[in-house]
Design an enzyme around this catalytic site. Sequence first.
Site, short mmCIF file in Angstrom:
data_model
loop_
_atom_site.label_atom_id
_atom_site.label_comp_id
_atom_site.label_asym_id
_atom_site.label_seq_id
_atom_site.Cartn_x
_atom_site.Cartn_y
_atom_site.Cartn_z
N HIS A 143 -46.06 -3.26 -13.50
CA HIS A 143 -46.83 -3.98 -14.39
C HIS A 143 -48.15 -4.05 -14.72
CE1 HIS A 143 -42.84 -5.80 -15.34
NE2 HIS A 143 -42.66 -6.18 -14.19
N ASP A 180 -36.23 -0.28 -13.64
CA ASP A 180 -36.58 -1.68 -13.24
C ASP A 180 -35.85 -2.51 -14.38
OD1 ASP A 180 -38.46 -3.43 -11.15
OD2 ASP A 180 -38.03 -4.12 -13.11
N HIS A 182 -37.24 -5.20 -15.54
CA HIS A 182 -38.19 -5.34 -16.43
C HIS A 182 -39.04 -4.29 -17.14
CE1 HIS A 182 -38.00 -8.62 -12.99
NE2 HIS A 182 -37.73 -9.31 -14.28
N ASP A 268 -33.73 -4.48 -9.55
CA ASP A 268 -33.38 -5.99 -9.95
C ASP A 268 -32.68 -5.77 -11.10
OD1 ASP A 268 -35.69 -4.48 -11.34
OD2 ASP A 268 -37.16 -6.24 -10.94
ZN ZN Z 1 -38.75 -5.82 -11.94
#
Ligand code: ZN
Length: 375
Positions: A143, A180, A182, A268
């Site tokens: 990120h 991931d 996200h 995750d």
């Molecule tokens: Zn993540």
Amino acid sequence: MQTGFVWHERYMWHNTGRASGPFLSDASGWLEPDWRHTENSDTKRRFRNLLDVSGLLDQLVRIDPRPATVEEVCRFHTPAYVDQVRELSAGAGGEGVDGTTVIGKGTYEVALLSAGGVIEAVDAVLDGKVDNVYALVRPCGHHALADAAMGFCVFGNAAIAAHHARVVRGLERVAIVDWDVHHGNGTQAAFYDDPLVLTISLHQDNCFPPGSGSVEETGEGAGEGFNLNVPLPPGSGDGAYEAAFERIVVPALERFQPQLIVVASGLDASAMDPLGRMMLSPKGYGRLTEIMLDAAARLCDGRLVVEHEGGYSAELVPFCGLAIVERLAGVETEVKGTILQEFPEHMGQQELQPHELALIERVAEAAGLAEPAVG
Ligand code: ZN
């Protein structure tokens, strides 16, 4: 098969303190601080512990990380941001831009060691010291933006390592596949106008960052068509992920012909993650690893670097991680049949669902990966 393993005890010492789940709290506000931040050292330490007690750790080639240099980090980040992290870390610490990310005291040095760990992983694979690597680094990176910490990420480890592979090691084409839960927004931003690094992110639709990771974000300028987002519906499980890999990721890699594949490995998307609403099982993560191993073997002499990102279920992350490393090393340990390994496999709708297939088909068609009509 020789598999390298990057780890350093100091990765565990990056201190994210107390928070309200993933959100930094303010004593004068309404978020009561829990006793620790969601992103803490537990999941990663327990992942390594399971590798240890299973006996698999002894069969891996230890790769020691080194700190990345400022020059290496600045292939992605701005010098002003790197200075800012260093100053916060040397002082009382500070926060990223999004209300979730902590720069603790001494975090700067650990973040350099994290980025340097992935660089060392790339070098070990390119030098033929190992066939592939799992880099269990912390803090995570996907990120982080050029000029800001975000989503628990300080430096963009995968992006920095991909720059290293291209600039220093002379590779022409590198692919980064991010599983991931996200969106890998930082990695996407790092190469958004670059046709020489293919970035693919599979993530839960509009989870984090908010409003990021749509099908329409395909790159810009010369990089148009070299960024792929697969925003899977919440609840996607092993079947949806496997279909997305076979229908989108593998054909995109075949078209791109990478010389190195980097997997941004967030655990995750597991069925028990507190921050995600996906259903991957350890077996599912193992299957995705097999698909990446097969693609790497066919496309780039097996060069595969898997580098750790998120994953917040202290219970399930170790089993997902073990499944991945078992496949990378071609070793089956005695760790079988525990309730934690098998429970997620039997959850309802693990198989590909029609609405998941519709999204996968939409992405494949938008990317020009449509299957030829039968007949
Ligand atoms: Zn993540």
